[in-house]
Every structure is written in C-alpha cells, then in structure tokens.
Motif scaffolding. Structure first.
Motif, PDB file in Angstrom:
ATOM      1  N   GLU A 166     -44.009 101.730  -1.440  1.00  0.00           N
ATOM      2  CA  GLU A 166     -42.664 101.382  -0.985  1.00  0.00           C
ATOM      3  C   GLU A 166     -42.147 100.173  -1.774  1.00  0.00           C
ATOM      4  N   VAL A 167     -40.925 100.263  -2.280  1.00  0.00           N
ATOM      5  CA  VAL A 167     -40.317  99.189  -3.066  1.00  0.00           C
ATOM      6  C   VAL A 167     -39.218  98.535  -2.244  1.00  0.00           C
ATOM      7  N   THR A 168     -39.295  97.201  -2.105  1.00  0.00           N
ATOM      8  CA  THR A 168     -38.303  96.463  -1.338  1.00  0.00           C
ATOM      9  C   THR A 168     -37.855  95.236  -2.113  1.00  0.00           C
ATOM     10  N   ARG A 169     -36.677  94.744  -1.769  1.00  0.00           N
ATOM     11  CA  ARG A 169     -36.162  93.491  -2.334  1.00  0.00           C
ATOM     12  C   ARG A 169     -36.350  92.413  -1.274  1.00  0.00           C
ATOM     13  N   ARG A 170     -37.017  91.311  -1.609  1.00  0.00           N
ATOM     14  CA  ARG A 170     -37.352  90.296  -0.622  1.00  0.00           C
ATOM     15  C   ARG A 170     -36.632  88.988  -0.925  1.00  0.00           C
ATOM     16  N   ARG A 171     -36.298  88.252   0.124  1.00  0.00           N
ATOM     17  CA  ARG A 171     -35.735  86.899   0.016  1.00  0.00           C
ATOM     18  C   ARG A 171     -36.699  85.946   0.713  1.00  0.00           C
ATOM     19  N   VAL A 172     -37.217  84.978  -0.030  1.00  0.00           N
ATOM     20  CA  VAL A 172     -38.286  84.155   0.536  1.00  0.00           C
ATOM     21  C   VAL A 172     -38.121  82.685   0.166  1.00  0.00           C
ATOM     22  N   GLU A 173     -38.850  81.852   0.928  1.00  0.00           N
ATOM     23  CA  GLU A 173     -39.027  80.443   0.611  1.00  0.00           C
ATOM     24  C   GLU A 173     -40.480  80.261   0.191  1.00  0.00           C
ATOM     25  N   PRO A 174     -40.749  80.174  -1.117  1.00  0.00           N
ATOM     26  CA  PRO A 174     -42.140  80.114  -1.585  1.00  0.00           C
ATOM     27  C   PRO A 174     -42.815  78.802  -1.195  1.00  0.00           C
ATOM     28  N   HIS A 175     -44.042  78.913  -0.709  1.00  0.00           N
ATOM     29  CA  HIS A 175     -44.771  77.722  -0.259  1.00  0.00           C
ATOM     30  C   HIS A 175     -45.966  77.401  -1.140  1.00  0.00           C
ATOM     31  N   ALA A 176     -46.783  78.415  -1.484  1.00  0.00           N
ATOM     32  CA  ALA A 176     -47.995  78.130  -2.255  1.00  0.00           C
ATOM     33  C   ALA A 176     -48.431  79.368  -3.019  1.00  0.00           C
ATOM     34  N   LEU A 177     -49.039  79.134  -4.184  1.00  0.00           N
ATOM     35  CA  LEU A 177     -49.694  80.173  -4.972  1.00  0.00           C
ATOM     36  C   LEU A 177     -51.189  79.923  -4.913  1.00  0.00           C
ATOM     37  N   ALA A 178     -51.967  80.984  -4.708  1.00  0.00           N
ATOM     38  CA  ALA A 178     -53.409  80.795  -4.612  1.00  0.00           C
ATOM     39  C   ALA A 178     -54.141  82.030  -5.128  1.00  0.00           C
ATOM     40  N   PRO A 179     -55.223  81.825  -5.874  1.00  0.00           N
ATOM     41  CA  PRO A 179     -56.048  82.962  -6.296  1.00  0.00           C
ATOM     42  C   PRO A 179     -57.121  83.232  -5.262  1.00  0.00           C
ATOM     43  N   GLU A 181     -60.541  85.842  -5.131  1.00  0.00           N
ATOM     44  CA  GLU A 181     -61.340  86.863  -5.801  1.00  0.00           C
ATOM     45  C   GLU A 181     -60.609  87.345  -7.053  1.00  0.00           C
ATOM     46  N   ARG A 182     -60.078  88.558  -7.071  1.00  0.00           N
ATOM     47  CA  ARG A 182     -59.518  89.113  -8.303  1.00  0.00           C
ATOM     48  C   ARG A 182     -57.995  89.089  -8.366  1.00  0.00           C
ATOM     49  N   HIS A 183     -57.331  88.465  -7.395  1.00  0.00           N
ATOM     50  CA  HIS A 183     -55.873  88.559  -7.340  1.00  0.00           C
ATOM     51  C   HIS A 183     -55.238  87.202  -7.081  1.00  0.00           C
ATOM     52  N   TRP A 184     -53.932  87.110  -7.443  1.00  0.00           N
ATOM     53  CA  TRP A 184     -53.104  85.964  -7.097  1.00  0.00           C
ATOM     54  C   TRP A 184     -52.222  86.345  -5.912  1.00  0.00           C
ATOM     55  N   TYR A 185     -52.003  85.396  -5.010  1.00  0.00           N
ATOM     56  CA  TYR A 185     -51.177  85.639  -3.830  1.00  0.00           C
ATOM     57  C   TYR A 185     -50.108  84.559  -3.718  1.00  0.00           C
ATOM     58  N   PHE A 199     -47.832  87.866  -0.460  1.00  0.00           N
ATOM     59  CA  PHE A 199     -47.586  88.960  -1.391  1.00  0.00           C
ATOM     60  C   PHE A 199     -48.548  88.884  -2.576  1.00  0.00           C
ATOM     61  N   ARG A 200     -49.061  90.039  -2.988  1.00  0.00           N
ATOM     62  CA  ARG A 200     -49.840  90.124  -4.222  1.00  0.00           C
ATOM     63  C   ARG A 200     -48.908  89.926  -5.412  1.00  0.00           C
ATOM     64  N   VAL A 201     -49.194  88.947  -6.265  1.00  0.00           N
ATOM     65  CA  VAL A 201     -48.284  88.615  -7.360  1.00  0.00           C
ATOM     66  C   VAL A 201     -48.209  89.737  -8.393  1.00  0.00           C
ATOM     67  N   ASP A 202     -49.307  90.491  -8.581  1.00  0.00           N
ATOM     68  CA  ASP A 202     -49.271  91.565  -9.577  1.00  0.00           C
ATOM     69  C   ASP A 202     -48.376  92.717  -9.137  1.00  0.00           C
ATOM     70  N   ARG A 203     -47.954  92.749  -7.872  1.00  0.00           N
ATOM     71  CA  ARG A 203     -47.047  93.783  -7.386  1.00  0.00           C
ATOM     72  C   ARG A 203     -45.605  93.288  -7.294  1.00  0.00           C
ATOM     73  N   LEU A 204     -45.345  92.140  -7.888  1.00  0.00           N
ATOM     74  CA  LEU A 204     -44.073  91.457  -7.734  1.00  0.00           C
ATOM     75  C   LEU A 204     -43.392  91.338  -9.100  1.00  0.00           C
ATOM     76  N   GLU A 205     -42.081  91.550  -9.133  1.00  0.00           N
ATOM     77  CA  GLU A 205     -41.348  91.462 -10.401  1.00  0.00           C
ATOM     78  C   GLU A 205     -39.890  91.097 -10.135  1.00  0.00           C
ATOM     79  N   ASP A 206     -39.142  90.877 -11.223  1.00  0.00           N
ATOM     80  CA  ASP A 206     -37.713  90.557 -11.157  1.00  0.00           C
ATOM     81  C   ASP A 206     -37.440  89.335 -10.280  1.00  0.00           C
ATOM     82  N   VAL A 207     -38.136  88.231 -10.574  1.00  0.00           N
ATOM     83  CA  VAL A 207     -37.920  87.001  -9.811  1.00  0.00           C
ATOM     84  C   VAL A 207     -36.548  86.428 -10.142  1.00  0.00           C
ATOM     85  N   GLU A 208     -35.765  86.160  -9.118  1.00  0.00           N
ATOM     86  CA  GLU A 208     -34.410  85.622  -9.292  1.00  0.00           C
ATOM     87  C   GLU A 208     -34.291  84.290  -8.552  1.00  0.00           C
TER      88      GLU A 208
END
Length: 330
Positions: A166-179, A181-185, A199-208
C-alpha cells in the motif's frame, strides 16, 4: 566576499597543507607583506583557530589543535572524500552514534555544489565494504534530508510503501533516526494519525520540506528505543500467530500501549493480536504478556503448535510434581 576574507581563507588553506610555514614564504605566496600576514593570522585566531608563531629567521606559523573545533576549509577533493566516507559509515553503521554520522553527512552535502554532489553519489555507489550485513539499500540523500528535518524540527511530507504494498502520502514531525539490525527507522509524530509512528527508511521516498517548524514532543531515550524495538518486531517472523483475547480493543490498547499496534477488533468484546518470533519459544513469551485472568484462543500453525503444547505440558507436570529436596547449605 571581501579581499580580506578571501586572503584569510587562502592563508588558512596554506596553514592546513603544511606543518610549518615561514612568514616570508606565506607573504610571498599570498602577494602581501609579512605585516599583513600577521594581521590575517590574528583574524583567524579570533575565529577559533589556534595558530602558534615563533620569531626569528627560522620562525614562522603553525596551525595547532585547539580546545574547540573551528570551521574547516576543504578542497573539492577533500570534501568529496569526506562525504563518501560518511555515506559508507552511515549506510553500514560502522561507528557508534549513527545519528551523529547522518547529521554530519547532511551538513556537508547541504553545502556541496551540485557537480560535487553528483561525484559523491557516483563514487559512493562503487564503495561496497565487505563482511557486513547491510540489509535493504537506503538512500543517503533521503537519510540526510530526514536528519536535517529532525535537527531543525521541520515538518515533512513523503511517500511510504508499506510491507503490504500500500502506498500512502504521509505528513509527519520527524523526531529521531535510528538503525536497528539491518534497517534504518524514522520515529515521528504522524499528523494524520495523531500518534507516534515508525517508518522503515528504505520504503520511504519523495521527501518534501514544508518549511513549517514544530515544537518537539518530549521522549526519553528509553521510549525511543522501545518504539524502534516495536517496529523491528513487525518484520516477518519465522513463527507467526494470532491471539484472540476476551478484551475489547480500546481496553487492550490501554493495557498494551505501543505494543498493541496491529491489534484489531474481532467483535465488541474480543481483540485479535498478532504475535510471533524466531521460534515457538518467542511466541510463547509474547503470549505471557496477555493480562492475568484474560482468556484467549490462539491460531498457531504446526509444528509450532505441537512444540508449544508439549513444552507447556511438561511445565505443568513439573509444577504439579512434589518439589525436589532443597540443597543443604553450610
């Protein structure tokens, strides 16, 4: 840029390329007098650079380490090399404090001219460290954009593809990036869901970038770690099960908190909760968190169901049997 500033930067570049410079040679290279060199040295000292000077015919100037990090002046080649190194470190988690690596990368790539950014991107793709389980590929550009937004407390929009497709457009207030095991969140406050989401960062694109700032909500490091741990648990497990418990959905969520994510109402009085693990033992551990006195049924496939039944039966026999004699202590 004024002639004075340009000359001071040229002087700094020379001081960074050699251990020691005679004053006369610096003056000759810059096309100024030794008195002007002394004034420019003082300007650099005011900016935080520790420059030692020694008098006499053998004297001159030397750039030394100070008590704080002053601004650095990099050549194009040095900037490209540093950006590539930071990209590799960020994507492979080669150093502790991964958020520091990402922030440093974001700051550097933010000021790189477009041609240098393209060189970094092209060269970084050819650098593949061995011996590491890198997991899903993550765009360092996306990581950098999210790091800057987290640092500046800026709302962003992005496109997200869930595991279901499922593909969605999200509006968020980013708080933290953390790795993990094998993924970034990315941990953030979802403005549409009015709740925390990871959110899994590898599944995320088109940052505005929206240029809308926000006041960050308070979260402890322990809470951040728990959110990431919960997000990791959503990776498909070797053993997966559904527990249907005699507990209304809202009441279940009040008890389980963030661990209740994924639960759904079976009916008005029952809740279906997905639980799983690497083997039946981890699934059994998850089931022990169902509150005391709450009855439930479980959908668990074979052979995990039989393995769990045999283990529980032995436990019950052990609890019903007389306790073994206690060991005598001296």
């Amino acid at each position: 840029m004024s002639d004075t500033t340009t000359r001071a930067l040229s002087l700094l570049n020379l001081l960074q390329t050699h251990r020691h410079w005679p004053g006369s040679e610096l003056a000759g290279r810059l096309g100024v007098t030794e008195r002007t060199v002394r004034r420019d040295v003082e300007r650099l000292r005011e900016l935080g650079y520790r420059i030692e000077s020694s008098p006499g015919s053998a004297g001159g100037y030397r750039l030394e380490a100070g008590s704080a990090v002053p601004p650095l002046l990099l050549t194009d080649e040095e900037a490209v090399a540093m950006a590539i190194g930071l990209r590799v470190a960020a994507s492979q988690r080669l150093v502790s404090g991964p958020e520091t690596t990402i922030t440093a990368l974001a700051k550097l790539e933010q000021v790189l001219p477009a041609p240098l950014r393209r060189r970094v991107a092209a060269l970084a793709e050819t650098v593949q460290p061995t011996g590491l389980n890198a997991g899903a590929a993550v765009s360092s550009e996306v990581l950098g954009e999210l790091a800057l937004a987290s640092r500046d407390h800026e709302r962003v929009r992005f496109t997200y593809t869930a595991a279901s497709g499922e593909v969605t457009r999200r509006r968020v207030e980013p708080h933290a990036l953390a790795p993990a095991e094998r993924h970034w969140y990315l941990l953030c406050w979802d403005l549409d869901k009015d709740d925390w989401r990871t959110f899994r960062v590898d599944r995320l694109e088109d940052v505005e970038h929206t240029r809308v700032l926000f006041s960050p909500k308070a979260l402890t490091p322990e809470e951040i770690e728990e959110f990431i741990l919960i997000a990791r648990s959503w990776v498909r497990q070797a053993v997966e099960a559904d527990a249907v418990m005699d507990l209304p959905l809202e009441q279940m969520r009040d008890i389980f908190g963030q661990w209740g994510q994924g639960a759904s109402a079976e009916n008005e009085s029952q809740t279906r909760w997905p639980v799983g693990g690497g083997d039946f033992r981890e699934t059994m551990y998850g089931l022990t968190w169902i509150p005391a006195g709450v009855e439930y049924s479980i959908d668990l496939v074979e052979p995990a169901r039989s393995e769990l039944r045999e283990t529980v039966a032995r436990m019950l026999r052990a609890l019903d049997a007389p306790a073994p004699p206690r060991r005598m202590t001296s």
